[in-house]
Structure formats: structure tokens, C-alpha cells
Motif scaffolding. Sequence first.
Motif, PDB file in Angstrom:
ATOM      1  N   ASP A  62      98.217  36.499 -39.349  1.00  0.00           N
ATOM      2  CA  ASP A  62      97.902  35.134 -38.932  1.00  0.00           C
ATOM      3  C   ASP A  62      97.998  34.126 -40.056  1.00  0.00           C
ATOM      4  N   GLY A  63      98.223  34.603 -41.277  1.00  0.00           N
ATOM      5  CA  GLY A  63      98.303  33.680 -42.404  1.00  0.00           C
ATOM      6  C   GLY A  63      96.972  33.044 -42.748  1.00  0.00           C
ATOM      7  N   ALA A  64      95.873  33.731 -42.461  1.00  0.00           N
ATOM      8  CA  ALA A  64      94.548  33.165 -42.723  1.00  0.00           C
ATOM      9  C   ALA A  64      94.269  33.142 -44.221  1.00  0.00           C
ATOM     10  N   GLN A  65      93.472  32.160 -44.643  1.00  0.00           N
ATOM     11  CA  GLN A  65      93.041  32.061 -46.030  1.00  0.00           C
ATOM     12  C   GLN A  65      91.845  32.996 -46.233  1.00  0.00           C
ATOM     13  N   VAL A  66      92.065  34.064 -46.966  1.00  0.00           N
ATOM     14  CA  VAL A  66      91.059  35.123 -47.046  1.00  0.00           C
ATOM     15  C   VAL A  66      90.403  35.186 -48.419  1.00  0.00           C
ATOM     16  N   TYR A  67      90.613  34.181 -49.260  1.00  0.00           N
ATOM     17  CA  TYR A  67      90.034  34.248 -50.601  1.00  0.00           C
ATOM     18  C   TYR A  67      88.514  34.301 -50.537  1.00  0.00           C
ATOM     19  N   GLN A  68      87.925  33.388 -49.792  1.00  0.00           N
ATOM     20  CA  GLN A  68      86.471  33.356 -49.694  1.00  0.00           C
ATOM     21  C   GLN A  68      85.929  34.608 -48.996  1.00  0.00           C
ATOM     22  N   THR A  69      86.683  35.079 -48.004  1.00  0.00           N
ATOM     23  CA  THR A  69      86.237  36.285 -47.284  1.00  0.00           C
ATOM     24  C   THR A  69      86.233  37.499 -48.203  1.00  0.00           C
ATOM     25  N   LEU A  70      87.293  37.635 -49.014  1.00  0.00           N
ATOM     26  CA  LEU A  70      87.355  38.754 -49.948  1.00  0.00           C
ATOM     27  C   LEU A  70      86.274  38.642 -51.018  1.00  0.00           C
ATOM     28  N   ARG A  71      86.035  37.419 -51.498  1.00  0.00           N
ATOM     29  CA  ARG A  71      84.972  37.239 -52.481  1.00  0.00           C
ATOM     30  C   ARG A  71      83.609  37.575 -51.887  1.00  0.00           C
ATOM     31  N   ALA A  72      83.420  37.199 -50.615  1.00  0.00           N
ATOM     32  CA  ALA A  72      82.146  37.519 -49.951  1.00  0.00           C
ATOM     33  C   ALA A  72      81.992  39.020 -49.774  1.00  0.00           C
ATOM     34  N   GLN A  73      83.075  39.717 -49.414  1.00  0.00           N
ATOM     35  CA  GLN A  73      82.991  41.169 -49.270  1.00  0.00           C
ATOM     36  C   GLN A  73      82.712  41.839 -50.611  1.00  0.00           C
ATOM     37  N   SER A  74      83.382  41.357 -51.663  1.00  0.00           N
ATOM     38  CA  SER A  74      83.132  41.921 -52.982  1.00  0.00           C
ATOM     39  C   SER A  74      81.688  41.704 -53.414  1.00  0.00           C
ATOM     40  N   SER A  75      81.153  40.522 -53.140  1.00  0.00           N
ATOM     41  CA  SER A  75      79.752  40.255 -53.488  1.00  0.00           C
ATOM     42  C   SER A  75      78.803  41.122 -52.669  1.00  0.00           C
ATOM     43  N   SER A  76      79.125  41.304 -51.384  1.00  0.00           N
ATOM     44  CA  SER A  76      78.287  42.148 -50.530  1.00  0.00           C
ATOM     45  C   SER A  76      78.303  43.595 -51.003  1.00  0.00           C
ATOM     46  N   LEU A  77      79.478  44.095 -51.360  1.00  0.00           N
ATOM     47  CA  LEU A  77      79.567  45.468 -51.876  1.00  0.00           C
ATOM     48  C   LEU A  77      78.807  45.612 -53.193  1.00  0.00           C
ATOM     49  N   ARG A  78      78.876  44.586 -54.019  1.00  0.00           N
ATOM     50  CA  ARG A  78      78.155  44.640 -55.291  1.00  0.00           C
ATOM     51  C   ARG A  78      76.646  44.691 -55.054  1.00  0.00           C
ATOM     52  N   ASP A  79      76.176  43.929 -54.058  1.00  0.00           N
ATOM     53  CA  ASP A  79      74.750  43.965 -53.732  1.00  0.00           C
ATOM     54  C   ASP A  79      74.337  45.333 -53.184  1.00  0.00           C
ATOM     55  N   GLN A  80      75.187  45.930 -52.341  1.00  0.00           N
ATOM     56  CA  GLN A  80      74.885  47.258 -51.806  1.00  0.00           C
ATOM     57  C   GLN A  80      74.822  48.297 -52.923  1.00  0.00           C
ATOM     58  N   ILE A  81      75.758  48.217 -53.869  1.00  0.00           N
ATOM     59  CA  ILE A  81      75.757  49.163 -54.988  1.00  0.00           C
ATOM     60  C   ILE A  81      74.502  48.978 -55.828  1.00  0.00           C
ATOM     61  N   ARG A  82      74.088  47.730 -56.026  1.00  0.00           N
ATOM     62  CA  ARG A  82      72.891  47.468 -56.819  1.00  0.00           C
ATOM     63  C   ARG A  82      71.648  48.030 -56.129  1.00  0.00           C
ATOM     64  N   VAL A  83      71.563  47.836 -54.810  1.00  0.00           N
ATOM     65  CA  VAL A  83      70.406  48.345 -54.068  1.00  0.00           C
ATOM     66  C   VAL A  83      70.356  49.866 -54.111  1.00  0.00           C
ATOM     67  N   ARG A  84      71.509  50.514 -53.938  1.00  0.00           N
ATOM     68  CA  ARG A  84      71.542  51.975 -53.993  1.00  0.00           C
ATOM     69  C   ARG A  84      71.167  52.484 -55.375  1.00  0.00           C
ATOM     70  N   ALA A  85      71.624  51.782 -56.412  1.00  0.00           N
ATOM     71  CA  ALA A  85      71.278  52.201 -57.770  1.00  0.00           C
ATOM     72  C   ALA A  85      69.776  52.074 -58.015  1.00  0.00           C
ATOM     73  N   LEU A  86      69.173  50.992 -57.500  1.00  0.00           N
ATOM     74  CA  LEU A  86      67.729  50.825 -57.663  1.00  0.00           C
ATOM     75  C   LEU A  86      66.963  51.909 -56.900  1.00  0.00           C
ATOM     76  N   GLU A  87      67.411  52.236 -55.690  1.00  0.00           N
ATOM     77  CA  GLU A  87      66.752  53.293 -54.934  1.00  0.00           C
ATOM     78  C   GLU A  87      66.862  54.644 -55.638  1.00  0.00           C
ATOM     79  N   GLU A  88      68.038  54.919 -56.183  1.00  0.00           N
ATOM     80  CA  GLU A  88      68.209  56.186 -56.904  1.00  0.00           C
ATOM     81  C   GLU A  88      67.343  56.221 -58.158  1.00  0.00           C
ATOM     82  N   ALA A  89      67.240  55.070 -58.843  1.00  0.00           N
ATOM     83  CA  ALA A  89      66.394  55.018 -60.034  1.00  0.00           C
ATOM     84  C   ALA A  89      64.925  55.235 -59.672  1.00  0.00           C
ATOM     85  N   LYS A  90      64.473  54.642 -58.567  1.00  0.00           N
ATOM     86  CA  LYS A  90      63.091  54.842 -58.140  1.00  0.00           C
ATOM     87  C   LYS A  90      62.843  56.307 -57.764  1.00  0.00           C
TER      88      LYS A  90
END
Length: 291
Positions: free
Chosen positions: A230-258
Motif C-alpha cells: 500500500d505504500g504506507a509510511q511505516v517509520y513511526q510504526t517501526l519505531r513504535a514496535q522497536s520501542s515496545s519490544l525494548r520495553d518488553q525485554i526490559r520487563v522480562r530482564a527485571l522479572e528474571e533479576a527479581k
Amino acid sequence: MTVDFWFGLVVTGGAVVGYGLYLLVIQFVPASPALGPALRRLHPTLGVDGDLTVTAPVRTSWLARLQLPTADLNILGRTPGRHLLSIGLSALMAFLLPVLLTFLAVLAGIYLPLIIPVAATLVLALLAAALAHLDMMAKASSARAEFVRALCTYAALTAHQVRSGHGAVEAMERSASICSGWPYTRLRTTLLTAQLQMRPPWDELKTLAGDIKVVELDSFADIMRSAGNDGAQVYQTLRAQSSSLRDQIRVRALEEAKTRTSKLDIPSTLLIVILLVLVGYPLMASLINQR
């Protein structure tokens, strides 16, 4: 102790050490590539709906009934036969241990009832097979988490490539060629397979996501499909997904540390108890002696 006992002990110990060295050496020998699955991926056949599908490998009926975790095996790059072989070898090693101990006991003149070595052999063999299977599942879970971490970086790189003016397909290919590591190798192989089969790369990525059960890769493929079709502009969407994945990794790391911190409470408590015993014992001993 007789001479025969010591001779048998030395021979048995040498055999065990030699076999252990053999297992250690073969870990560093490069394995032969599995050409069959690669050729099947490069030469697909037409499915019922007319789409290109990869020919599934022929498996025997007893192997299909085992209900093996194929997603875990796929992300580790193992075949069901290799996994069953590793389970069988683990069970065999545990099977031989009671036999070896029984043989040494007989050489030492100690005779045990037959039920004891037989029961120990069966229990240890089943336990070793279960541990080998659980170890494979744990490695698959770790590999899946590593793949998600790599996908986080890959999505961010793809977003920058899209913002630089590259197309969806070119952005994915350029981003995959930047980094190293087995997750990026899998991504590059998937993109190359799509190019050779003249298929959209996002379809191949969705197939890979289903094979290894990485939901995040499926979402990434949907985003790139919208950009490619569709030729959609996906820059913001990809950045949002990358940020969401980074938050998930951070939460999992904190849970594993606890979790690991909570596991340290038990040895810390035992250490304190031991110190109290060491400090209090001389005092109690002196009081008893004075009485």
C-alpha cells in the motif's frame, strides 16, 4: 583389594575418560549442512490454493505421533531425528552408569539384589531422557528471547532505512546485512529464499514466524506488507514496535533479576545460620565445660 579389581577400575576409568574426551572433541567439529531441507525450501511446489508451498519432509508415522515441539526444534536448527538421538544417547549414558557401578561392586566382592541395579538403571535412564528434553526446551526459550532482542534492533534499523528513502524490500535487506549473529543469518536466509522463489519477503517472514513461534516477527511482517503493498509510511510504526519490544525485554530482564534475587535468599539464610552456629558453638561449649 585384588589385582583384578584395580585393573578393571583402571580400564573402566580410562574408557570413561576417553569417551568424554571424544564427546568434547566432536563438539568442535563442523557439522555437515542439511542439504535436503535447504533444497526443499528452494524448490517449492504448488499448493491446493495455487500458492507456493514448501514440500514437507517425509516422516514415519511413529515419528509423527510423538508430538515433538517442532517450533523449538526449528529455532534451534535441529531435526526431530537428531533430537531423539540426543535423548537416546543421554538415556544410554545414564543406563550404563548403574551397570558400571554394579560391575565395580562385583569386582570388589559386593553382591546386590538384582532389583536394585535394574530399578536404578531404569530410573536414571528415564530421568536423563527427560532432562535432555527439558534442556532442549530451555535452550529454545533462550534462543527465542535472543531472536526477539535481535528483532528489536532490526526493526529500528529498518525504520532508519525507510526514512532514508529506500523501499520496503531494500530496507529489510540492507538492515539484515548490517548486523551479525544467528538471528540475522536466519533473516538473511529467509529474505534470500523469498528472492529466489520470487515471493514477497514479508510472506517468508510470516512463514518463519510461524515455524519458530515468534509473534513479534509476524507483526513486523504485517507492517512491512503494508509498506510494500500500500505504500504506507511505516517509520513511526517501526519505531513504535522497536520501542515496545525494548520495553518488553526490559520487563522480562527485571522479572528474571527479581527471580534470581529471591533464589539467593535461601543460601544467604543458610550462611547466616552457619555463622551463628560457628560463633555460638564455642560459647555453648565453654558454658557446658564450666558446669
